[in-house]
Design a protein around this motif. Structure first.
Motif, PDB file in Angstrom:
ATOM      1  N   ALA A   1       2.951  -4.309   2.643  1.00  0.00           N
ATOM      2  CA  ALA A   1       2.553  -5.488   1.882  1.00  0.00           C
ATOM      3  C   ALA A   1       1.501  -5.101   0.843  1.00  0.00           C
ATOM      4  CB  ALA A   1       2.023  -6.565   2.825  1.00  0.00           C
ATOM      5  N   PRO A   2       1.933  -4.474  -0.261  1.00  0.00           N
ATOM      6  CA  PRO A   2       0.965  -4.029  -1.262  1.00  0.00           C
ATOM      7  C   PRO A   2       0.103  -5.161  -1.818  1.00  0.00           C
ATOM      8  CG  PRO A   2       3.227  -3.436  -1.912  1.00  0.00           C
ATOM      9  CD  PRO A   2       3.293  -4.139  -0.595  1.00  0.00           C
ATOM     10  N   ALA A   3       0.671  -6.362  -1.924  1.00  0.00           N
ATOM     11  CA  ALA A   3      -0.126  -7.491  -2.423  1.00  0.00           C
ATOM     12  C   ALA A   3      -1.272  -7.812  -1.473  1.00  0.00           C
ATOM     13  CB  ALA A   3       0.767  -8.713  -2.633  1.00  0.00           C
ATOM     14  N   VAL A   4      -1.036  -7.673  -0.157  1.00  0.00           N
ATOM     15  CA  VAL A   4      -2.094  -7.916   0.834  1.00  0.00           C
ATOM     16  C   VAL A   4      -3.178  -6.859   0.700  1.00  0.00           C
ATOM     17  CG1 VAL A   4      -2.618  -7.962   3.302  1.00  0.00           C
ATOM     18  CG2 VAL A   4      -0.584  -9.123   2.439  1.00  0.00           C
ATOM     19  N   GLU A   5      -2.775  -5.605   0.487  1.00  0.00           N
ATOM     20  CA  GLU A   5      -3.750  -4.517   0.343  1.00  0.00           C
ATOM     21  C   GLU A   5      -4.665  -4.784  -0.848  1.00  0.00           C
ATOM     22  OE1 GLU A   5      -3.676  -2.561   2.919  1.00  0.00           O
ATOM     23  OE2 GLU A   5      -1.758  -3.407   3.500  1.00  0.00           O
ATOM     24  N   SER A   6      -4.062  -5.172  -1.976  1.00  0.00           N
ATOM     25  CA  SER A   6      -4.852  -5.471  -3.182  1.00  0.00           C
ATOM     26  C   SER A   6      -5.781  -6.650  -2.941  1.00  0.00           C
ATOM     27  CB  SER A   6      -3.928  -5.779  -4.359  1.00  0.00           C
ATOM     28  OG  SER A   6      -3.126  -4.677  -4.644  1.00  0.00           O
ATOM     29  N   TRP A   7      -5.243  -7.693  -2.329  1.00  0.00           N
ATOM     30  CA  TRP A   7      -6.033  -8.893  -2.056  1.00  0.00           C
ATOM     31  C   TRP A   7      -7.224  -8.572  -1.153  1.00  0.00           C
ATOM     32  CZ3 TRP A   7      -6.838 -11.364   2.683  1.00  0.00           C
ATOM     33  CH2 TRP A   7      -7.491 -12.585   2.610  1.00  0.00           C
ATOM     34  N   ALA A   8      -6.999  -7.812  -0.083  1.00  0.00           N
ATOM     35  CA  ALA A   8      -8.078  -7.472   0.855  1.00  0.00           C
ATOM     36  C   ALA A   8      -9.169  -6.673   0.151  1.00  0.00           C
ATOM     37  CB  ALA A   8      -7.515  -6.705   2.047  1.00  0.00           C
ATOM     38  N   ALA A   9      -8.778  -5.695  -0.651  1.00  0.00           N
ATOM     39  CA  ALA A   9      -9.759  -4.882  -1.377  1.00  0.00           C
ATOM     40  C   ALA A   9     -10.544  -5.738  -2.373  1.00  0.00           C
ATOM     41  CB  ALA A   9      -9.060  -3.734  -2.089  1.00  0.00           C
ATOM     42  N   GLU A  10      -9.848  -6.634  -3.074  1.00  0.00           N
ATOM     43  CA  GLU A  10     -10.481  -7.503  -4.062  1.00  0.00           C
ATOM     44  C   GLU A  10     -11.489  -8.454  -3.407  1.00  0.00           C
ATOM     45  OE1 GLU A  10      -8.959 -11.280  -6.622  1.00  0.00           O
ATOM     46  OE2 GLU A  10      -7.697  -9.479  -6.709  1.00  0.00           O
ATOM     47  N   ILE A  11     -11.090  -9.087  -2.308  1.00  0.00           N
ATOM     48  CA  ILE A  11     -11.983 -10.018  -1.608  1.00  0.00           C
ATOM     49  C   ILE A  11     -13.203  -9.285  -1.055  1.00  0.00           C
ATOM     50  CG2 ILE A  11     -12.178 -11.520   0.444  1.00  0.00           C
ATOM     51  CD1 ILE A  11     -10.701 -12.785  -1.963  1.00  0.00           C
ATOM     52  N   ALA A  12     -12.979  -8.125  -0.464  1.00  0.00           N
ATOM     53  CA  ALA A  12     -14.100  -7.352   0.069  1.00  0.00           C
ATOM     54  C   ALA A  12     -15.081  -6.992  -1.046  1.00  0.00           C
ATOM     55  CB  ALA A  12     -13.587  -6.092   0.768  1.00  0.00           C
ATOM     56  N   ALA A  13     -14.564  -6.470  -2.147  1.00  0.00           N
ATOM     57  CA  ALA A  13     -15.419  -6.073  -3.267  1.00  0.00           C
ATOM     58  C   ALA A  13     -16.167  -7.268  -3.840  1.00  0.00           C
ATOM     59  CB  ALA A  13     -14.577  -5.399  -4.353  1.00  0.00           C
ATOM     60  N   LYS A  14     -15.490  -8.399  -3.941  1.00  0.00           N
ATOM     61  CA  LYS A  14     -16.108  -9.623  -4.480  1.00  0.00           C
ATOM     62  C   LYS A  14     -17.350 -10.017  -3.677  1.00  0.00           C
ATOM     63  CE  LYS A  14     -15.019 -14.485  -5.314  1.00  0.00           C
ATOM     64  NZ  LYS A  14     -13.955 -15.505  -5.249  1.00  0.00           N
ATOM     65  N   HIS A  15     -17.322  -9.726  -2.384  1.00  0.00           N
ATOM     66  CA  HIS A  15     -18.436 -10.088  -1.510  1.00  0.00           C
ATOM     67  C   HIS A  15     -19.336  -8.905  -1.186  1.00  0.00           C
ATOM     68  CE1 HIS A  15     -17.073 -14.207  -0.873  1.00  0.00           C
ATOM     69  NE2 HIS A  15     -15.849 -13.702  -0.908  1.00  0.00           N
ATOM     70  N   GLY A  16     -19.141  -7.783  -1.900  1.00  0.00           N
ATOM     71  CA  GLY A  16     -20.001  -6.624  -1.725  1.00  0.00           C
ATOM     72  C   GLY A  16     -19.679  -5.752  -0.523  1.00  0.00           C
ATOM     73  N   TYR A  17     -18.534  -5.958   0.085  1.00  0.00           N
ATOM     74  CA  TYR A  17     -18.147  -5.148   1.248  1.00  0.00           C
ATOM     75  C   TYR A  17     -17.455  -3.877   0.771  1.00  0.00           C
ATOM     76  CZ  TYR A  17     -19.219  -8.778   4.645  1.00  0.00           C
ATOM     77  OH  TYR A  17     -19.859  -9.687   5.441  1.00  0.00           O
ATOM     78  N   THR A  18     -17.643  -2.806   1.515  1.00  0.00           N
ATOM     79  CA  THR A  18     -16.974  -1.545   1.226  1.00  0.00           C
ATOM     80  C   THR A  18     -16.168  -1.119   2.444  1.00  0.00           C
ATOM     81  OG1 THR A  18     -18.835  -0.215   1.997  1.00  0.00           O
ATOM     82  CG2 THR A  18     -18.812  -0.814  -0.353  1.00  0.00           C
ATOM     83  N   GLU A  19     -15.243  -0.209   2.241  1.00  0.00           N
ATOM     84  CA  GLU A  19     -14.401   0.328   3.304  1.00  0.00           C
ATOM     85  C   GLU A  19     -13.723  -0.763   4.138  1.00  0.00           C
ATOM     86  OE1 GLU A  19     -16.247   3.465   5.577  1.00  0.00           O
ATOM     87  OE2 GLU A  19     -17.581   3.934   3.899  1.00  0.00           O
ATOM     88  N   PRO A  20     -13.072  -1.726   3.471  1.00  0.00           N
ATOM     89  CA  PRO A  20     -12.444  -2.809   4.238  1.00  0.00           C
ATOM     90  C   PRO A  20     -11.216  -2.319   5.016  1.00  0.00           C
ATOM     91  CG  PRO A  20     -11.783  -2.953   1.958  1.00  0.00           C
ATOM     92  CD  PRO A  20     -12.823  -1.848   2.042  1.00  0.00           C
ATOM     93  N   SER A  21     -11.011  -2.925   6.160  1.00  0.00           N
ATOM     94  CA  SER A  21      -9.765  -2.740   6.903  1.00  0.00           C
ATOM     95  C   SER A  21      -9.317  -4.129   7.334  1.00  0.00           C
ATOM     96  CB  SER A  21      -9.959  -1.822   8.112  1.00  0.00           C
ATOM     97  OG  SER A  21     -10.829  -2.410   9.038  1.00  0.00           O
ATOM     98  N   HIS A  22      -8.072  -4.251   7.715  1.00  0.00           N
ATOM     99  CA  HIS A  22      -7.542  -5.565   8.058  1.00  0.00           C
ATOM    100  C   HIS A  22      -6.275  -5.421   8.879  1.00  0.00           C
ATOM    101  CE1 HIS A  22      -5.481  -4.308   4.410  1.00  0.00           C
ATOM    102  NE2 HIS A  22      -4.444  -4.945   4.920  1.00  0.00           N
ATOM    103  N   THR A  23      -5.889  -6.509   9.496  1.00  0.00           N
ATOM    104  CA  THR A  23      -4.640  -6.588  10.244  1.00  0.00           C
ATOM    105  C   THR A  23      -3.950  -7.882   9.844  1.00  0.00           C
ATOM    106  OG1 THR A  23      -5.650  -5.462  12.113  1.00  0.00           O
ATOM    107  CG2 THR A  23      -3.623  -6.668  12.547  1.00  0.00           C
ATOM    108  N   VAL A  24      -2.665  -7.795   9.552  1.00  0.00           N
ATOM    109  CA  VAL A  24      -1.896  -8.987   9.207  1.00  0.00           C
ATOM    110  C   VAL A  24      -0.703  -9.057  10.139  1.00  0.00           C
ATOM    111  CG1 VAL A  24      -0.500 -10.136   7.447  1.00  0.00           C
ATOM    112  CG2 VAL A  24      -2.598  -8.949   6.793  1.00  0.00           C
ATOM    113  N   GLU A  25      -0.564 -10.179  10.793  1.00  0.00           N
ATOM    114  CA  GLU A  25       0.595 -10.458  11.629  1.00  0.00           C
ATOM    115  C   GLU A  25       1.202 -11.763  11.149  1.00  0.00           C
ATOM    116  OE1 GLU A  25      -0.694 -10.673  15.696  1.00  0.00           O
ATOM    117  OE2 GLU A  25      -1.970  -8.939  15.432  1.00  0.00           O
ATOM    118  N   ILE A  26       2.463 -11.721  10.795  1.00  0.00           N
ATOM    119  CA  ILE A  26       3.171 -12.935  10.399  1.00  0.00           C
ATOM    120  C   ILE A  26       4.070 -13.306  11.573  1.00  0.00           C
ATOM    121  CG2 ILE A  26       4.749 -13.993   8.751  1.00  0.00           C
ATOM    122  CD1 ILE A  26       3.795 -11.789   6.749  1.00  0.00           C
ATOM    123  N   ILE A  27       3.834 -14.468  12.137  1.00  0.00           N
ATOM    124  CA  ILE A  27       4.555 -14.881  13.338  1.00  0.00           C
ATOM    125  C   ILE A  27       5.513 -16.006  12.973  1.00  0.00           C
ATOM    126  CG2 ILE A  27       4.321 -15.796  15.676  1.00  0.00           C
ATOM    127  CD1 ILE A  27       1.475 -14.543  15.668  1.00  0.00           C
ATOM    128  N   GLY A  28       6.755 -15.839  13.353  1.00  0.00           N
ATOM    129  CA  GLY A  28       7.784 -16.841  13.084  1.00  0.00           C
ATOM    130  C   GLY A  28       8.951 -16.634  14.023  1.00  0.00           C
TER     131      GLY A  28
END
Length: 142
Positions: free
Chosen positions: A102-129
């Motif tokens: 999910a490249p869009a998720v990767e970009s979004w996570a990095a952008e949100i982290a940077a916007k709030h001054g966070y560095t080295e962000p990591s994340h987990t995404v689970e889509i349940i359906g």
């Protein structure tokens, strides 16, 4: 180095760790610690539930297994088949999981982290359906 850049600690290779690893290699689906513990005992492997849990946690931290939360909130584990960072689609009915990029998720996570001054962000995404097979079983052909 781990995915987050932290040094990876060396894991002692024990008979129990090898047995857990071998059992995960034989499974195609996610498994809870209790289910894995039962499988190990059926194979004649003497390992406690607590040790099974510690080994799975350690393997998850090392990136050797994927860990998700099932609909009941219980952690479930599966041998990681993708070498790169990825996410999952998870069926809430049968538990089937599909690894996705999910490249869009990767970009979004990095952008949100940077916007709030966070560095080295990591994340987990689970889509349940519902997977296609369960959708048909539960709702008929659409």
């Amino acid at each position: 180095m781990s995915e987050t850049g932290a040094p990876v600690k060396e894991q002692r290779v024990t008979k129990q760790r090898l047995a857990v690893s071998a059992a995960l290699d034989d499974l195609n689906d996610f498994v809870s610690t209790q289910e894995l513990h039962r499988i190990l005992h059926e194979r004649g492997v003497a390992v406690s539930l607590a040790t099974s849990y510690r080994i799975l946690q350690s393997m998850a931290e090392d990136g050797a297994v994927d860990v998700l939360r099932n609909p009941e909130g219980e952690a479930v584990y599966r041998r990681c088949t993708a070498a790169e960072h990825h996410h999952h689609l998870l069926c809430r009915n049968c538990g089937k999981a599909v690894e996705i990029e999910a490249p869009a998720v990767e970009s979004w996570a990095a952008e949100i982290a940077a916007k709030h001054g966070y560095t080295e962000p990591s994340h987990t995404v689970e889509i349940i359906g519902l997977c296609p097979e369960c959708t048909v079983k539960l709702h008929g052909a659409r």
